[in-house]
Motif scaffolding. Sequence first.
Motif, short mmCIF file in Angstrom:
data_model
loop_
_atom_site.label_atom_id
_atom_site.label_comp_id
_atom_site.label_asym_id
_atom_site.label_seq_id
_atom_site.Cartn_x
_atom_site.Cartn_y
_atom_site.Cartn_z
N TRP A 19 -20.07 -18.70 -34.49
CA TRP A 19 -20.37 -19.26 -33.16
C TRP A 19 -20.22 -20.78 -33.18
CZ3 TRP A 19 -19.67 -15.60 -29.98
CH2 TRP A 19 -19.98 -14.30 -30.35
N LEU A 20 -20.58 -21.40 -34.29
CA LEU A 20 -20.35 -22.84 -34.46
C LEU A 20 -18.85 -23.13 -34.45
CD1 LEU A 20 -21.29 -25.74 -35.01
CD2 LEU A 20 -21.28 -25.16 -37.45
N ILE A 21 -18.09 -22.28 -35.12
CA ILE A 21 -16.64 -22.45 -35.13
C ILE A 21 -16.06 -22.31 -33.72
CG2 ILE A 21 -14.47 -21.41 -35.96
CD1 ILE A 21 -16.06 -20.72 -38.57
N CYS A 22 -16.61 -21.41 -32.93
CA CYS A 22 -16.17 -21.26 -31.53
C CYS A 22 -16.40 -22.57 -30.76
CB CYS A 22 -16.93 -20.13 -30.84
SG CYS A 22 -16.51 -18.50 -31.48
N PHE A 23 -17.57 -23.15 -30.95
CA PHE A 23 -17.85 -24.42 -30.27
C PHE A 23 -16.91 -25.52 -30.76
CE2 PHE A 23 -20.14 -28.51 -30.19
CZ PHE A 23 -20.21 -28.68 -28.81
N LEU A 24 -16.67 -25.57 -32.05
CA LEU A 24 -15.77 -26.58 -32.60
C LEU A 24 -14.33 -26.39 -32.10
CD1 LEU A 24 -17.12 -26.87 -36.25
CD2 LEU A 24 -17.49 -28.43 -34.34
N ALA A 25 -13.92 -25.15 -31.88
CA ALA A 25 -12.60 -24.91 -31.30
C ALA A 25 -12.55 -25.47 -29.88
CB ALA A 25 -12.28 -23.42 -31.30
N GLY A 26 -13.64 -25.31 -29.13
CA GLY A 26 -13.71 -25.88 -27.79
C GLY A 26 -13.67 -27.40 -27.82
N VAL A 27 -14.38 -28.00 -28.77
CA VAL A 27 -14.36 -29.45 -28.92
C VAL A 27 -12.94 -29.92 -29.24
CG1 VAL A 27 -15.15 -31.37 -30.37
CG2 VAL A 27 -16.79 -29.68 -29.54
N SER A 28 -12.26 -29.19 -30.10
CA SER A 28 -10.88 -29.56 -30.46
C SER A 28 -9.97 -29.53 -29.23
CB SER A 28 -10.32 -28.60 -31.51
OG SER A 28 -11.05 -28.70 -32.69
N LEU A 29 -10.07 -28.48 -28.43
CA LEU A 29 -9.24 -28.41 -27.23
C LEU A 29 -9.62 -29.52 -26.25
CD1 LEU A 29 -6.96 -26.99 -25.78
CD2 LEU A 29 -8.63 -25.42 -24.79
N GLY A 30 -10.91 -29.82 -26.16
CA GLY A 30 -11.35 -30.92 -25.30
C GLY A 30 -10.77 -32.25 -25.76
N LEU A 31 -10.75 -32.49 -27.07
CA LEU A 31 -10.18 -33.74 -27.60
C LEU A 31 -8.66 -33.81 -27.36
CD1 LEU A 31 -12.18 -34.14 -30.92
CD2 LEU A 31 -12.39 -35.51 -28.83
N ILE A 32 -8.00 -32.67 -27.46
CA ILE A 32 -6.56 -32.64 -27.19
C ILE A 32 -6.28 -33.03 -25.74
CG2 ILE A 32 -4.57 -31.08 -26.96
CD1 ILE A 32 -5.71 -29.58 -29.43
N LEU A 33 -7.14 -32.59 -24.83
CA LEU A 33 -6.93 -32.86 -23.41
C LEU A 33 -7.57 -34.17 -22.94
CD1 LEU A 33 -7.43 -29.25 -21.99
CD2 LEU A 33 -5.28 -30.45 -22.46
N LEU A 34 -8.27 -34.87 -23.81
CA LEU A 34 -8.93 -36.13 -23.45
C LEU A 34 -7.97 -37.17 -22.85
CD1 LEU A 34 -11.52 -37.81 -23.34
CD2 LEU A 34 -11.06 -38.52 -25.69
N PRO A 35 -6.75 -37.33 -23.35
CA PRO A 35 -5.84 -38.32 -22.74
C PRO A 35 -5.51 -38.02 -21.27
CG PRO A 35 -5.03 -37.70 -24.90
CD PRO A 35 -6.18 -36.80 -24.58
N LEU A 36 -5.71 -36.78 -20.84
CA LEU A 36 -5.43 -36.42 -19.45
C LEU A 36 -6.59 -36.74 -18.51
CD1 LEU A 36 -3.70 -32.97 -20.04
CD2 LEU A 36 -2.63 -35.21 -19.73
N GLY A 37 -7.74 -37.06 -19.06
CA GLY A 37 -8.89 -37.43 -18.23
C GLY A 37 -10.13 -36.65 -18.59
N THR A 38 -11.23 -37.01 -17.92
CA THR A 38 -12.52 -36.41 -18.21
C THR A 38 -12.60 -34.95 -17.77
OG1 THR A 38 -13.56 -38.56 -17.93
CG2 THR A 38 -15.01 -36.66 -17.90
N LEU A 39 -12.11 -34.64 -16.57
CA LEU A 39 -12.19 -33.26 -16.09
C LEU A 39 -11.34 -32.30 -16.94
CD1 LEU A 39 -12.34 -33.70 -12.22
CD2 LEU A 39 -14.16 -33.04 -13.78
N PRO A 40 -10.09 -32.63 -17.26
CA PRO A 40 -9.35 -31.74 -18.16
C PRO A 40 -10.02 -31.60 -19.53
CG PRO A 40 -7.84 -33.22 -17.06
CD PRO A 40 -9.23 -33.69 -16.74
N MET A 41 -10.63 -32.67 -20.02
CA MET A 41 -11.33 -32.60 -21.30
C MET A 41 -12.50 -31.62 -21.22
SD MET A 41 -14.22 -34.22 -23.31
CE MET A 41 -14.81 -35.09 -21.96
N LEU A 42 -13.29 -31.70 -20.15
CA LEU A 42 -14.43 -30.79 -19.99
C LEU A 42 -13.96 -29.35 -19.80
CD1 LEU A 42 -16.78 -32.97 -17.77
CD2 LEU A 42 -17.05 -32.40 -20.20
N ALA A 43 -12.88 -29.19 -19.04
CA ALA A 43 -12.32 -27.84 -18.84
C ALA A 43 -11.82 -27.28 -20.17
CB ALA A 43 -11.20 -27.89 -17.82
N GLY A 44 -11.19 -28.09 -20.97
CA GLY A 44 -10.72 -27.66 -22.29
C GLY A 44 -11.87 -27.29 -23.20
N LEU A 45 -12.94 -28.08 -23.18
CA LEU A 45 -14.13 -27.78 -23.97
C LEU A 45 -14.70 -26.41 -23.58
CD1 LEU A 45 -16.46 -28.59 -25.92
CD2 LEU A 45 -17.56 -29.64 -23.94
N ALA A 46 -14.86 -26.20 -22.27
CA ALA A 46 -15.43 -24.94 -21.78
C ALA A 46 -14.49 -23.77 -22.07
CB ALA A 46 -15.71 -25.04 -20.30
#
Length: 159
Positions: A19-46
Amino acid sequence: MQLSAASYEERLTAPRSWWLICFLAGVSLGLILLPLGTLPMLAGLAAGTAVTAVAASSYGSVRIRVVGGHLIAGEAKIPVTALGEPEILDPEEARAWRTYKADPRSFMLLRAYIPRALRIDVTDPDDPTPYVFLSTREPERLAEALRAARSAAADRTGE
């Protein structure tokens, strides 16, 4: 519905660390989408967390049950009268049966995060499956439930 004394049920849930790995995968996707802005980053995290959590939950939702004179392991439903004596495998022996001792014709319900297992010979001459290999956290209880169910089935048929 009351279950008989031979009943057994186990869900092979994923370990907590997944479950920790699942969260870390979400964080990774959020970081990948961070250059696109805050909302895409949050959507990627979720979305990343949700998708990997669904995958982990699905993988860990498989059940092993002994009920009504049958062993139900995942999609397989085998009458206990078609099974031989269960063999409890310690982690080392279970690893051997998962690898170099394995028969490709066998039915194997494997979960790598569960070190112990139960191996049961299939005694039905019409079934080409030589044995059933089940990863289980409680092989002693499962073996006892299979013995009790087989004994109850033999009593019903008068053997």
